[in-house]
Design a protein around this motif. Sequence first.
Motif, short mmCIF file in Angstrom:
data_model
loop_
_atom_site.label_atom_id
_atom_site.label_comp_id
_atom_site.label_asym_id
_atom_site.label_seq_id
_atom_site.Cartn_x
_atom_site.Cartn_y
_atom_site.Cartn_z
N THR A 1 -14.69 57.01 84.79
CA THR A 1 -15.51 57.51 83.69
C THR A 1 -16.90 57.77 84.25
O THR A 1 -17.43 56.95 85.00
N VAL B 1 -16.53 63.77 81.10
CA VAL B 1 -16.33 62.39 80.68
C VAL B 1 -15.61 61.60 81.78
O VAL B 1 -15.92 60.45 82.02
N GLN B 2 -14.67 62.25 82.47
CA GLN B 2 -13.93 61.60 83.54
C GLN B 2 -13.89 62.52 84.77
O GLN B 2 -13.85 63.73 84.64
N THR C 1 -11.64 61.73 76.92
CA THR C 1 -11.91 60.31 77.07
C THR C 1 -10.63 59.64 77.55
O THR C 1 -9.55 60.22 77.43
N PRO C 2 -10.71 58.41 78.06
CA PRO C 2 -9.48 57.72 78.49
C PRO C 2 -8.47 57.59 77.35
O PRO C 2 -7.26 57.60 77.58
#
Length: 73
Positions: A26, A37-38, A66-67
């Motif tokens: 991240t 974001v990643q 996002t994750p």
Amino acid sequence: MRGPAPAPHPRPATRTPRARRLKICTVQPGLLFPHAVQAIEFKRRRNNRRTGKTTIKNIYAVTSFTPDQAIAS
């Protein structure tokens, strides 16, 4: 009389396994990619059976997922 020969397989099977490594992290705001974001690093190592030479390829990617949003596919 014999029929036509079967088509060759598009990619012959390899006898040696290929090593792959995947790193995902991240990222903090402020990168050159404003919506990142990643960040992902994909490293592939392959040995040539004829020459014995090892080839390493690095591939990098950035995503805005996002994750929680990202899924393995």
